[in-house]
Design an enzyme around this catalytic site. Structure first.
Site, PDB file in Angstrom:
ATOM      1  CG  ASP A 293       3.455   3.180   7.759  1.00 29.40           C
ATOM      2  OD1 ASP A 293       3.903   2.287   7.005  1.00 29.40           O
ATOM      3  OD2 ASP A 293       2.722   2.933   8.736  1.00 29.40           O
TER       4      ASP A 293
ATOM      5  CG  HIS B 122      -4.796  -2.664   7.916  1.00 28.49           C
ATOM      6  ND1 HIS B 122      -4.891  -3.006   9.249  1.00 28.49           N
ATOM      7  CD2 HIS B 122      -4.425  -1.345   7.898  1.00 28.49           C
ATOM      8  CE1 HIS B 122      -4.571  -1.953  10.003  1.00 28.49           C
ATOM      9  NE2 HIS B 122      -4.294  -0.937   9.208  1.00 28.49           N
TER      10      HIS B 122
ATOM     11  NE  ARG C 221     -13.716   6.133   7.316  1.00 27.90           N
ATOM     12  CZ  ARG C 221     -12.440   5.780   7.460  1.00 27.90           C
ATOM     13  NH1 ARG C 221     -11.693   6.367   8.360  1.00 27.90           N
ATOM     14  NH2 ARG C 221     -11.902   4.865   6.670  1.00 27.90           N
TER      15      ARG C 221
ATOM     16  CD  GLU D   3      -0.720  -0.293  11.956  1.00 28.81           C
ATOM     17  OE1 GLU D   3       0.104   0.257  11.199  1.00 28.81           O
ATOM     18  OE2 GLU D   3      -1.883   0.142  12.132  1.00 28.81           O
TER      19      GLU D   3
ATOM     20  CD  GLU E 267       3.122  -0.838   8.444  1.00 26.61           C
ATOM     21  OE1 GLU E 267       3.806  -0.237   7.579  1.00 26.61           O
ATOM     22  OE2 GLU E 267       2.352  -0.264   9.226  1.00 26.61           O
TER      23      GLU E 267
ATOM     24  CG  ASP F 169       3.094   1.922  12.147  1.00 21.51           C
ATOM     25  OD1 ASP F 169       3.589   2.681  13.002  1.00 21.51           O
ATOM     26  OD2 ASP F 169       2.132   2.244  11.419  1.00 21.51           O
TER      27      ASP F 169
ATOM     28  NE  ARG G 170      -4.291  -0.329  16.183  1.00 29.55           N
ATOM     29  CZ  ARG G 170      -3.708  -0.142  14.992  1.00 29.55           C
ATOM     30  NH1 ARG G 170      -3.759   1.024  14.375  1.00 29.55           N
ATOM     31  NH2 ARG G 170      -3.075  -1.143  14.425  1.00 29.55           N
TER      32      ARG G 170
ATOM     33  CD  GLN H  39      -4.700   4.675  14.437  1.00 28.74           C
ATOM     34  OE1 GLN H  39      -4.353   3.712  15.118  1.00 28.74           O
ATOM     35  NE2 GLN H  39      -4.778   4.623  13.118  1.00 28.74           N
TER      36      GLN H  39
ATOM     37  CE1 TYR I  84     -10.162   8.602  13.176  1.00 24.74           C
ATOM     38  CE2 TYR I  84      -9.280   8.539  10.956  1.00 24.74           C
ATOM     39  CZ  TYR I  84     -10.331   8.379  11.817  1.00 24.74           C
ATOM     40  OH  TYR I  84     -11.555   7.984  11.337  1.00 24.74           O
TER      41      TYR I  84
ATOM     42  CE  LYS J  98      -0.694   4.189  12.973  1.00 23.65           C
ATOM     43  NZ  LYS J  98      -0.773   2.773  12.611  1.00 23.65           N
TER      44      LYS J  98
ATOM     45  CB  THR K 175       8.734   2.372  13.652  1.00 25.87           C
ATOM     46  OG1 THR K 175       7.716   3.361  13.739  1.00 25.87           O
ATOM     47  CG2 THR K 175       8.469   1.466  12.470  1.00 25.87           C
TER      48      THR K 175
ATOM     49  CB  THR L 202      -1.476  -3.144   8.657  1.00 28.28           C
ATOM     50  OG1 THR L 202      -1.046  -2.127   9.538  1.00 28.28           O
ATOM     51  CG2 THR L 202      -1.700  -4.440   9.409  1.00 28.28           C
TER      52      THR L 202
ATOM     53  CD  GLU M 247      -6.525  -5.426  10.443  1.00 31.29           C
ATOM     54  OE1 GLU M 247      -6.756  -5.884   9.323  1.00 31.29           O
ATOM     55  OE2 GLU M 247      -5.386  -5.043  10.796  1.00 31.29           O
TER      56      GLU M 247
END
Ligand code: MN
Length: 440
Positions: free
Chosen positions: A138, A145, A154, A210, A212, A244, A248, A251, A255, A264, A268, A370, A384
């Site tokens: 992926d 995104h 962040r 997501e 995609e 996907d 969250r 994640q 992550y 993830k 899918t 995404t 988002e």
């Protein structure tokens, strides 16, 4: 790049009347493949080609005969449901069969009477994955995104400095890829809020989609022998929609430092119809970088990629809650974006994936990442659209959503539209959420 030919002629019409509806995803100019059989039957899987609201069953069509020696050989693996064997015949077989099927399905075809008995309504078929997905990578080509999610994870450092140079990706999980319509179970995982002393195992509370695209590889490369930009698209067999699904909260905790894992790998979903590069040929557009952004390194650059490496594909996400379903309401569109905003092209993904010597193989799947648009309402995920869950979405029936609830259904759709061409679409990629198993 694929040249335009008689199969793209926008005035071409089919004897399958529903294919001539301007709103159909599957006019005679599209002709995507899916692995299918009659719903509820124990028939062997075989390939079909979408035409209007029907499927031309290629197993039955081959049995009808009259295709000539070469096309009969092309149809053989598809009649047996073996996409890998068809891929092994090379892109020439795919292009040749497109021309043959286009001629057989056009309005004035002499094959009409023979092939009418090989049609099955799309509403009356089951679909399977097009082939064994050998490996799944992926990517993260949606810069809008990456920037929006980066801000949430962040705030001080949204877009990491490698982003504009490296097509960022991670190795995903092929075993849990499922076809459109397959329900997914809300996954368990480690959750840890910012103020929690320790994580706990629980069902995700921040289940997300997501938006995609997925690119199927038709021919691989030998290990140690990179695929150059000029050859890259010859390895691209076709395109599907790809959701996907992402947890969250899982994640956010897991992550760093090696990227997503259980957030993830539980499911899918891909759409059944594999849209060929030939069908997308009228919708190619130049690959351009915003002023001030670095140009790709030479191994990710080619004149053809600059001229028409990108593709104009409108993408959208719809949501249907259980209450909407009970009331007979369709999926409500949450957003739209366009794949032409992708920061990297398909050729660049293939060239980058292999430049270190990695061998791609037939049946590998590359996710685009995404695809969010530049605008505020164009997020390709709920993360988002709800600003990390802080701003719920108001639905037309009065309900609200931040993340997905049990029973919710997400449907991805896509289409290509351009003046002087026939609109084509991708069908749908749907999945709905089942309650979690009880945490131990
Ligand atoms: Mn993704």
């Amino acid at each position: 790049m694929t040249a335009l030919d008689a199969t793209h002629d926008p005035v071409l019409r089919s004897w399958v009347e529903s294919a001539n509806d301007p709103a159909s995803d599957f006019p005679i100019q599209n002709l995507p493949f899916a692995r299918m059989r009659r719903a509820g039957s124990g028939e062997p899987w075989r390939f079909g080609v979408a035409i209007g609201d029907q499927v031309l069953d290629l197993r039955l069509a081959r049995e009808q005969g009259g295709w000539g020696r070469v096309a009969t050989a092309w149809l053989a693996p598809l009649a047996e449901g073996d996409l890998a064997a068809f891929m092994a015949l090379g892109p020439g077989a795919r292009r040749g069969l497109r021309a043959v099927l286009s001629a057989a399905l056009r309005e004035d075809s002499e094959r009409r009477a023979a092939l009418a008995s090989c049609l099955v309504p799309q509403a009356a078929v089951d679909y399977a994955l097009p082939c064994r997905i050998a490996d799944y990578t992926d990517f993260y080509t949606g810069i809008h995104h990456a920037t929006a999610v980066g801000k949430l994870f962040r705030p001080d450092n949204p877009l990491l400095p490698n982003y504009q140079w490296v097509p960022i990706g991670y190795h995903g999980r092929a075993s849990s890829i499922v076809i459109d319509g397959t329900p997914l179970r809300r996954p368990l995982g480690q959750l840890k809020g910012p103020d929690d002393a320790a994580p706990r195992l629980a069902a995700t509370q921040r289940l997300d989609h997501e938006l995609e695209l997925g690119f199927l590889i038709g021919a691989g490369n030998a290990q140690g022998e990179p695929i150059a930009m000029v050859d890259a698209e010859e390895h691209w067999f076709g395109t599907v929609l790809l959701n996907d699904w992402s947890a969250r909260d899982v994640q956010a905790w897991e992550y760093q430092p090696l990227g997503p894992f259980l957030s993830k790998n539980f499911a899918t979903t891909i759409s059944p119809w594999v849209v060929t590069p030939e069908a997308l040929a009228p919708f190619r557009v130049p690959f351009e970088r915003p002023a001030g952004d670095p140009q790709p390194l030479p191994y990710l650059d080619s004149p053809a990629n600059r001229a028409q490496g990108a593709i104009d594909i409108v993408l959208e996400v719809g949501l249907q809650t259980p209450r909407m379903r009970e009331a007979g309401l369709p999926h409500q569109r949450l957003m739209q974006s366009n794949f032409r905003d992708s920061y990297w092209t398909i050729a660049q993904l293939i060239a980058h994936h292999t430049v270190g010597g990695c061998n791609l193989g037939a049946g590998d799947l590359l996710g685009s990442g995404t695809q969010s648009g530049p605008g505020a309402g164009q997020g390709g995920s709920l993360l988002e659209l709800t600003l990390g869950g802080r701003q719920p979405i108001a639905l037309a029936n009065g309900e609200t959503r931040t993340f997905l609830q049990d029973g919710d259904s997400i449907e991805l759709r896509a289409h290509c539209e351009r003046a002087g061409t026939r609109r084509i679409g991708f069908g749908r990629c749907e999945g709905h959420v089942l309650a979690a198993v009880k945490a131990a």
